[in-house]
Design a protein around this motif. Structure first.
Motif, PDB file in Angstrom:
ATOM      1  N   MET A 180       3.437  -2.288  12.483  1.00 30.61           N
ATOM      2  CA  MET A 180       2.472  -2.782  11.490  1.00 30.61           C
ATOM      3  C   MET A 180       1.946  -1.597  10.706  1.00 30.61           C
ATOM      4  N   TRP A 181       1.521  -1.858   9.480  1.00 25.50           N
ATOM      5  CA  TRP A 181       0.920  -0.820   8.649  1.00 25.50           C
ATOM      6  C   TRP A 181      -0.179  -1.459   7.815  1.00 25.50           C
ATOM      7  N   ALA A 182      -1.359  -0.878   7.856  1.00 22.13           N
ATOM      8  CA  ALA A 182      -2.498  -1.393   7.085  1.00 22.13           C
ATOM      9  C   ALA A 182      -2.743  -2.875   7.366  1.00 22.13           C
ATOM     10  N   GLY A 183      -2.548  -3.260   8.637  1.00 19.34           N
ATOM     11  CA  GLY A 183      -2.819  -4.630   9.038  1.00 19.34           C
ATOM     12  C   GLY A 183      -1.742  -5.640   8.702  1.00 19.34           C
ATOM     13  N   ARG A 184      -0.596  -5.169   8.159  1.00 21.85           N
ATOM     14  CA  ARG A 184       0.492  -6.090   7.799  1.00 21.85           C
ATOM     15  C   ARG A 184       1.739  -5.762   8.600  1.00 21.85           C
ATOM     16  N   ASP A 185       2.556  -6.782   8.836  1.00 20.04           N
ATOM     17  CA  ASP A 185       3.806  -6.592   9.558  1.00 20.04           C
ATOM     18  C   ASP A 185       4.821  -5.853   8.694  1.00 20.04           C
ATOM     19  N   ASN A 186       5.584  -4.979   9.322  1.00 19.91           N
ATOM     20  CA  ASN A 186       6.674  -4.296   8.646  1.00 19.91           C
ATOM     21  C   ASN A 186       7.852  -5.270   8.518  1.00 19.91           C
ATOM     22  N   CYS A 214       1.868  -1.175  -4.053  1.00 20.22           N
ATOM     23  CA  CYS A 214       2.813  -1.802  -3.138  1.00 20.22           C
ATOM     24  C   CYS A 214       2.484  -1.455  -1.688  1.00 20.22           C
ATOM     25  N   PHE A 215       3.146  -2.116  -0.765  1.00 22.04           N
ATOM     26  CA  PHE A 215       2.997  -1.920   0.675  1.00 22.04           C
ATOM     27  C   PHE A 215       3.926  -0.776   1.081  1.00 22.04           C
ATOM     28  N   VAL A 256       9.910 -12.547   2.280  1.00 20.82           N
ATOM     29  CA  VAL A 256      11.057 -11.843   2.848  1.00 20.82           C
ATOM     30  C   VAL A 256      11.537 -12.526   4.121  1.00 20.82           C
ATOM     31  N   THR A 257      12.850 -12.602   4.282  1.00 21.28           N
ATOM     32  CA  THR A 257      13.443 -13.210   5.465  1.00 21.28           C
ATOM     33  C   THR A 257      14.473 -12.266   6.065  1.00 21.28           C
TER      34      THR A 257
END
Length: 407
Positions: free
Chosen positions: A154-160, A48-49, A127-128
């Motif tokens: 951001m974490w690991a290139g993805r938006d929180n 998971c993220f 997710v919204t």
């Protein structure tokens, strides 16, 4: 355990939501770490993220050794899809503050550098903000305010995903940087020729005092010795610069020791301890967590004696980063908070905080907390003002230490 069903979207919106990915069916508030564990690990074990600070084992140790003693009660939000599988977990706890105010915060306190939820990868695109508002609505009646700090944008290139909700910039930045297999190429790219010459000179000077060794503590005997040296070094360092020692309390020391002794499936330790020694003397220590190709430094210390002029902390940092490169890790971070040494291998990452009131009392706290954070950010991001604060702390520390010696 509290179970609630989320209000479903309208039919028109539901078709769009279904096309985007899995949807929320129900939300549980779980008040016990053991009860949350199966859902938590179901996410962890499927990539998971998340950040390593939200690993179940890490926060379970924190809650057992520190959180429970501070009066923190788990208030974990577990969100499920229509197949009754967890979509995400928000590892939160409720704390009673001054004036009887109850706040919901991330578990981990000051020992979690980065705070985030655990998010199933296939849900990230779906997710919204409306979903998240509905989830947090379940905390109504649980507390006066939701106060979530130190969240990476951001974490690991993805938006929180939590950045979809109202938030404000944190007082400090996080610091991280990419690694590569060729450490020398990375070192050359991140430092100047003059800086490298100075570092090599300090290495030679340090070696003049005795054999210099770099090591990761592995046996229980070594771990206990390194941890005890770290506590001693940290206490002296904090006293010298006029800051409180967050590692002074026995419960905190028990947490660090337990984490350093807990094995991981990868064959390492939950908290890894690294040292730089001259002869039999440990001159610098660093502890951190490693997961998903990333090493996250939690704490560090240097000995408070003649060796400190040779920057043993920076020398250890160089060796830890080299080790991470050789292990094939892709990212290295030095946590939250500004310091000149952090820019050797890392760059600033924006962070955010969230303060959402649930009661009138909570509104007053949120307003005050946001104002305090904004003022703190203004000082920390102004080099001139921040230098004044640091100088004042050092003067206060010298006066306090002289007074203690006189007594």
């Amino acid at each position: 355990m509290t179970v609630a069903t989320l209000v479903r979207p309208t039919i028109a919106n539901r078709a769009d939501a279904a096309a985007a990915g899995p949807r929320i069916a129900r939300v549980e508030i779980v008040r016990d770490m053991a009860a949350a564990r199966p859902h938590w690990l179901a996410l962890e074990q499927h990539g998971c993220f998340m950040t390593p600070y939200q690993a179940f084992d890490f926060l379970d140790l924190w809650q057992r050794h520190i959180g429970a003693g501070e009066g923190v009660e788990p208030c974990i939000l577990v969100v499920f899809d229509e197949a009754d599988a967890p979509l995400f977990v928000l590892p939160l706890g409720r704390r009673r503050m001054a004036g009887g105010l109850k706040a919901v915060e991330f578990l981990g306190g000051k020992h979690s550098n980065f705070n985030m939820g655990l998010w199933r990868a296939d849900y990230l695109a779906a997710v919204t903000a409306e979903d998240l508002r509905g989830v947090f609505a379940h905390l109504s009646g649980e507390a006066d305010v939701v106060s979530l700090g130190n969240q990476p944008l951001m974490w690991a290139g993805r938006d929180n995903p939590l950045a979809l909700l109202p938030h404000q910039a944190s007082p400090s930045f996080g610091f991280s940087g990419p690694l590569q297999r060729d450490f020398e190429a990375l070192f050359d790219a991140r430092t100047s020729a003059v800086g490298r010459r100075k570092m090599r000179k300090k290495e030679r000077t340090l070696a003049g005092f005795g054999e210099v060794t770099f090591a990761r503590a592995s046996t229980e005997t070594d771990i206990r010795r390194v941890a005890e040296d770290f506590f001693t070094q940290k206490s002296a360092r904090m006293r010298a610069i006029g800051l409180p020692d967050v590692f002074a309390a026995q419960d905190v020391r028990d947490f660090v020791m337990a984490g350093a002794l807990t094995p991981t499936p990868a064959g390492s330790r939950l908290i890894e301890l690294y040292t730089l020694s001259v002869g039999d003397t440990i001159v610098a220590t660093m502890g951190g967590v490693c997961a998903d190709g990333r090493f996250s430094a939690m704490f560090s210390s240097i000995i408070h004696d003649r060796f400190k002029t040779e920057s043993p902390g920076e020398q250890l940092l160089v060796r830890v980063v080299r080790d991470c490169c050789e292990r094939g890790l892709h990212t290295f971070d030095l946590g939250v908070g500004e310091a000149s040494y952090k820019t050797m291998f890392c760059d600033p990452d924006p962070m955010f905080d969230s303060d959402w009131p649930l009661t009138a009392k909570g509104r007053a706290f949120a307003l005050m907390h946001r104002g305090f954070a904004a003022a703190k950010r203004a000082v920390k991001q102004n080099p001139a003002l921040w230098n004044v604060v640091v100088a004042a702390r050092r003067i206060k520390a010298r006066l306090t230490n002289k007074k203690s010696e006189a007594v």
